[in-house]
Motif scaffolding. Structure first.
Motif, PDB file in Angstrom:
ATOM      1  N   THR A 123       6.295  -5.123   1.739  1.00 32.22           N
ATOM      2  CA  THR A 123       6.424  -4.580   3.086  1.00 32.22           C
ATOM      3  C   THR A 123       7.544  -5.201   3.905  1.00 32.22           C
ATOM      4  N   MET A 124       7.601  -6.536   3.938  1.00 31.72           N
ATOM      5  CA  MET A 124       8.455  -7.170   4.942  1.00 31.72           C
ATOM      6  C   MET A 124       9.933  -6.869   4.728  1.00 31.72           C
ATOM      7  N   THR A 140      10.587  -3.353   5.837  1.00 34.80           N
ATOM      8  CA  THR A 140      10.390  -3.169   7.278  1.00 34.80           C
ATOM      9  C   THR A 140      11.572  -3.734   8.051  1.00 34.80           C
ATOM     10  N   MET A 141      12.117  -4.854   7.560  1.00 36.77           N
ATOM     11  CA  MET A 141      13.199  -5.486   8.289  1.00 36.77           C
ATOM     12  C   MET A 141      14.573  -4.919   7.921  1.00 36.77           C
ATOM     13  N   THR A 173       5.541   1.701   2.955  1.00 38.49           N
ATOM     14  CA  THR A 173       5.037   0.510   3.648  1.00 38.49           C
ATOM     15  C   THR A 173       5.699   0.330   5.012  1.00 38.49           C
ATOM     16  N   ILE A 190       3.863   2.575   7.365  1.00 37.55           N
ATOM     17  CA  ILE A 190       2.534   2.057   7.724  1.00 37.55           C
ATOM     18  C   ILE A 190       2.692   0.964   8.772  1.00 37.55           C
ATOM     19  N   ALA A 191       3.626   0.060   8.504  1.00 39.51           N
ATOM     20  CA  ALA A 191       3.786  -1.074   9.417  1.00 39.51           C
ATOM     21  C   ALA A 191       4.229  -0.605  10.797  1.00 39.51           C
ATOM     22  N   LEU A 242       1.481   1.355  12.871  1.00 40.33           N
ATOM     23  CA  LEU A 242       0.282   0.652  13.322  1.00 40.33           C
ATOM     24  C   LEU A 242       0.574  -0.582  14.150  1.00 40.33           C
ATOM     25  N   VAL A 243       1.846  -0.880  14.385  1.00 36.47           N
ATOM     26  CA  VAL A 243       2.139  -2.058  15.198  1.00 36.47           C
ATOM     27  C   VAL A 243       2.028  -1.667  16.667  1.00 36.47           C
ATOM     28  N   GLY A 244       1.466  -2.547  17.417  1.00 32.48           N
ATOM     29  CA  GLY A 244       1.305  -2.257  18.838  1.00 32.48           C
ATOM     30  C   GLY A 244      -0.010  -1.554  19.093  1.00 32.48           C
ATOM     31  N   ALA A 264      -1.051   6.688   8.840  1.00 37.57           N
ATOM     32  CA  ALA A 264      -0.827   5.405   8.169  1.00 37.57           C
ATOM     33  C   ALA A 264      -1.904   5.153   7.122  1.00 37.57           C
ATOM     34  N   PHE A 265      -3.128   5.578   7.437  1.00 37.91           N
ATOM     35  CA  PHE A 265      -4.198   5.368   6.463  1.00 37.91           C
ATOM     36  C   PHE A 265      -4.050   6.317   5.277  1.00 37.91           C
ATOM     37  N   GLY A 288      -1.586   4.642   3.287  1.00 30.66           N
ATOM     38  CA  GLY A 288      -2.211   3.467   2.678  1.00 30.66           C
ATOM     39  C   GLY A 288      -3.038   3.859   1.474  1.00 30.66           C
TER      40      GLY A 288
END
Lengths: 460, 443
Positions: free
Chosen positions: A384-385, A388-389, A409, A412-413, A416-418, A430-431, A434
């Motif tokens: 993910t990371m 995402t970045m 991913t 999803i990230a 769902l953030v915030g 997102a689910f 997932g």
């Protein structure tokens, strides 16, 4: 407050139960311990378990359900005109009650009924806490007295205690199953809600991804379409690039380590791979976004290509580096599992080392290597990371590694953030993603593990 | 490899004077084979080299970008604590003092050094060499020592991030003013301060004592370090007892049946489930269903515990397996119950291995970010968390958030945060290696 008191009381009673049980057992046989069935400490533990277990169970149950239970009761006390609203107003109402109950001013004049409900909430809480304190303490005392009275020289205290311990061990092993069920149910349950709004066919085969839903009816450009194919394509593209790096390098590193390197070199190389494996993914993500992406972009521009600053190439390359140690350690295992006799046979026929490796060892280890690659793919899909970045956010359906793509991913990230409300398809999607992610990685892992098992049996 | 076979057929037909082994074709093929061997070996060296080079590049860029963040530019200010602006002489009440207008005191102090800067906008530019947090530092100093009211104080306060970057050489002085983050007025101020030795790079204790901030020069890691600590504490207290117990059961007591097989399959699969899925689990189950607080170390700890559980179970089982069965046989032989044999004899002997596996699992959990994004740990939280239900952020999440900030000073701090995180990881892994070396036992 009451719960803290209860906890202290319970601990005290448990400790007291241990000592009482122990001394009782010793006295029951007049100090001739040999006549006891078990060592006195087990009688102590027996009493302590009777004193502590039921009461602790009650305590745990109450502290887990208290908030929910009391809130429901408080909501039930509200008049119909307030509690009849839909989910979002109910959520606001809940928050208001909780805030007022904790003495936080919600910042506007509150309905007297809500204030009353908050008061009711506080009353119920403290009443419940007192009740649990009373019941818990009496349960503990009752258990203590009961168990202590049962102590005789013939009591099989050790067996009883061991039975409890055995059940506790089983319960701990069950946590693994529980976790799996928790994952499956939470994903399936929320994904079902999503699929009730968006048809699964549109989701799995739609070509357009733009999850922003319109807040107002007249809003332009935010119709919300949930075709996930661009995400799947983006994920596969980045995974493919990562595999192009990780598989050859990881595999060659494993071959080199197990067949060529002398112990001295191995002592140097192994830590390098272990450090690469130990670096947190967020660090790789930072590296991908701030060092690799500009580098790739600069390189591309210097030869006249236009490269996106969030190119799939940069994310994929860094992800490949991250997965090198994963591939190499798995391949190392399978290469070492190839029996030495196969190598010796090959050498005996006059083959060179590399010929032996390429034509004997690697074919023999092939199933294991395939499994290793599958595990690596599953790892890359779920990573993910880094994406995402360093990867993009727009669902871009392309096979060009120089453009920005987005992945499952990443979505999803970011979805769902915030803060989010749980009834919009945007959040629920997102689910859905997932669930797809979970099913795909699970399938890859299952197949890979099965292959490895089969392969192991072949040479054992 | 196939040469032997071929020799048999060819040697008959080859010319009488030279044997097949002396022929040019053979020599050429042998050369080719040796070349292939050499190339293969080079490819092996190359792949190791790629891994090593990537590691070196990764670490060196991060160290190169990050080491300067451990120093911070500070400016020495000589301010008069005017009772009219703060509080009457003799006040000791902290809240009263904290309401004072320390910003004005600082500005006056700066203005006194540069009487020739009179234009309003120029003055404002001049004030911007100080961080917006500088006033709080002055206030803190006065609160610590209320006797300073009415006195002249000399104090080092934090400079703004742009001045900091200038002092560290990241901003080019020669660039045109509109392309430069530091304008000419500020450049003049900084030069004068430098000449007077009133500006200096000092150790950046802010980084280790404060929480997050929007101002890079006031942003610190202490909040996220503490958040990580609290979270890992929860993780440890859940994952270690449950994991070790599960391992004991599966390794020592479990009968071979369908249920046990199912548990094993589950554990193996859980170990490979993407970490973000655990985040989804935490969001759906712990936050929505159980109504646990968002951004709390408690929830983060539970999610990470579920994630590290398979790692700990697998490591503990390996450690238990490594203890020879003769130990158990001996214990059973002298009358111990099976449980006693395990708890009194096998488990203590397996403990070093279990501990090593546990520490490695914890290190893994410390570096994990993705599941925490799901449960609301990406929040801008200034306060230092004090308990398990306070809002908190974690070290890797802090890195993720800082990496998104556009300021050059935040890039530097992100790298520094990564160095701190890597430092913790090195310590944990070092401890694991030490334990393994110290207690390693060959049976």
């Amino acid at each position: 407050m009451q719960l803290t008191v209860l906890l202290i009381v319970l601990i005290a009673l448990t400790v007291a139960g241990y000592h009482l049980g122990r001394s009782r057992a010793v006295r029951a046989v007049g100090g001739r311990i040999v006549q006891l069935h078990s060592v006195p400490a087990y009688h102590g533990l027996y009493v302590a378990l009777w004193a502590g277990l039921p009461a602790f169970a009650l305590f745990a149950l109450w502290s887990m359900t208290e908030n929910w239970l009391v809130l429901q009761m408080a909501l039930a006390s509200l008049p119909e005109r307030l509690s009849g609203g839909d989910i979002s107003t109910l959520g606001l109402l809940k928050a208001d009650i909780l805030n007022i109950a904790q003495g936080v001013n919600p910042g506007r004049d509150s309905d007297p009924a809500v204030v009353a409900a908050a008061q009711h909430y506080n009353d119920l809480r403290s009443l419940g806490d007192w009740m649990v304190l009373a019941i818990g303490a009496s349960l503990a005392v009752a258990g203590l007295v009961y168990a202590r009275n049962r102590i005789t020289s013939a009591l099989r205290a050790r067996n009883r205690v061991e039975q409890v311990v055995n059940w506790a061990l089983i319960a701990c092993a069950m946590v693994a199953i529980l976790t799996t069920f928790g994952i499956v149910f939470s994903l399936v349950f929320e994904a079902m809600q999503f699929f009730a709004k968006i048809s699964p066919i549109d989701f799995l085969f739609g070509l357009h991804w733009s999850p922003q839903t319109a807040m107002r009816a007249d809003q332009v450009g935010s119709s919300g379409s949930f075709g996930a194919v661009p995400l799947f394509a983006g994920t596969l593209l980045i995974t493919f690039i990562a595999m192009l790096v990780a598989v050859p390098v990881g595999l060659m590193a494993a071959v080199f380590m197990s067949e060529y390197a002398d112990p001295k070199l191995r002592n140097w190389v192994k830590p390098i791979l272990e450090i690469l494996a130990g670096i947190p993914t967020v660090v790789y993500g930072f590296f991908a976004a701030l060092t690799m992406a500009p580098f790739v972009r600069g390189l591309g521009e210097s030869i006249g290509l236009s490269v996106s600053s969030e190119s799939a190439l940069a994310a994929g390359l860094v992800m490949g580096v991250m997965i090198i140690p994963f591939v190499s350690s798995l391949s190392d295992d399978v290469i070492n599992a190839v029996p030495q006799s196969l190598r010796d046979g090959s050498y005996g026929l006059g083959a060179t080392k590399s010929e032996t490796i390429r034509q004997v060892v690697l074919p023999a280890a092939l199933p294991g290597i395939v499994a290793a690659v599958m595990l690596a793919v599953s790892r890359a899909i779920g990573e993910t990371m880094i994406v995402t970045m360093a990867a993009g956010l727009a669902g871009n359906l392309t096979a060009n590694p120089l453009e920005a793509v987005t992945t499952v991913t990443t979505q999803i990230a970011t979805l769902l953030v915030g803060d989010q409300e749980f009834d919009s398809p945007k959040t629920l999607s997102a689910f859905g993603l997932g669930l797809v992610l979970f099913v795909v990685t699970l399938a890859l892992n299952m197949i890979a593990l099965r292959v490895v098992q089969k392969y192991r049996e072949k040479y054992d | 490899m196939t040469d032997l076979v071929e020799t048999g057929t060819r040697s008959v037909g080859s010319s009488a004077s030279k044997s097949y082994y002396q022929g040019d074709a053979f020599a050429a093929r042998l050369r080719q084979r040796y070349a292939a061997e050499r190339n293969f070996k080079i490819a092996g060296y190359a792949s190791i080299g790629i891994a090593a080079v990537m590691l070196v590049v990764l670490l060196s860029t991060i160290i190169g970008q990050g080491y300067t963040a451990f120093w911070q530019t500070r400016i020495q200010i000589e301010a008069t604590i005017d009772p009219a602006e703060v509080a009457p002489v003799g006040t000791t009440d902290r809240t009263k003092i904290s309401q004072g207008n320390f910003n004005k005191l600082l500005r006056d102090a700066l203005a006194a050094q540069f009487p020739d800067i009179t234009d309003r906008s120029d003055r404002r530019k001049m004030y911007d060499v100080l961080s917006s947090g500088a006033a709080y530092e002055l206030a803190d100093a006065v609160m610590e020592n209320p006797a300073l009211i009415g006195q002249k104080v000399k104090l080092w306060v934090t400079a703004s991030d742009d001045v900091d970057q200038l002092m560290k050489g990241y901003i080019e002085r020669d660039a045109r003013e509109e392309n430069r983050k530091v304008n000419d007025i500020q450049l003049r101020v900084v030069d004068k301060l430098t000449a007077d030795k009133n500006i200096a790079l000092q150790f950046n204790d802010t980084l280790f004592t404060r929480g997050d901030s929007r101002e890079p020069e006031m942003a610190g890691l202490w909040g996220s370090i503490k958040g990580s600590f609290l979270t890992l504490l929860v993780t440890m207290f859940l994952a270690v007892p449950i994991g070790v117990s599960a391992a004991i059961y599966l390794e020592e007591f479990a009968p071979k049946n369908k249920l046990t097989d199912f548990i094993e399959v589950n554990i193996n699969n859980l170990a490979a489930v993407p970490s973000i899925v655990y985040g989804l689990l935490g969001l759906a189950v712990f936050l929505n269903f159980f109504g646990m607080p968002r951004s709390a170390p408690l929830v983060g700890g539970v999610v990470l515990a579920l994630m590290t559980l398979p790692i700990i179970i697998i490591a503990s089982r390996a450690a238990l397996k490594a203890v020879p069965p003769s130990i158990r046989d001996a214990a059973l032989g002298v009358g111990a119950s099976p449980l006693q044999a395990v708890l009194h004899h096998r488990l203590p002997l397996a403990m070093p291995g279990i501990l090593t596996g546990t520490i490695l699992g914890m290190a893994h959990a410390l570096g994990e970010t993705a599941p925490l994004l799901m449960i609301g740990m990406v929040a801008f939280i200034v306060d230092i968390p004090g308990g398990f239900t306070d809002s908190a952020t974690l070290l890797p999440v802090q890195i993720y958030m800082w990496a998104d900030s556009p300021e050059r000073a935040f890039t530097e701090r992100t790298s520094a945060a990564i160095l701190v995180l890597l430092g913790f990881l090195v310590m944990m892994n070092g401890l694991a290696v030490f334990l393994r070396k110290k207690f390693e036992r060959r049976w």
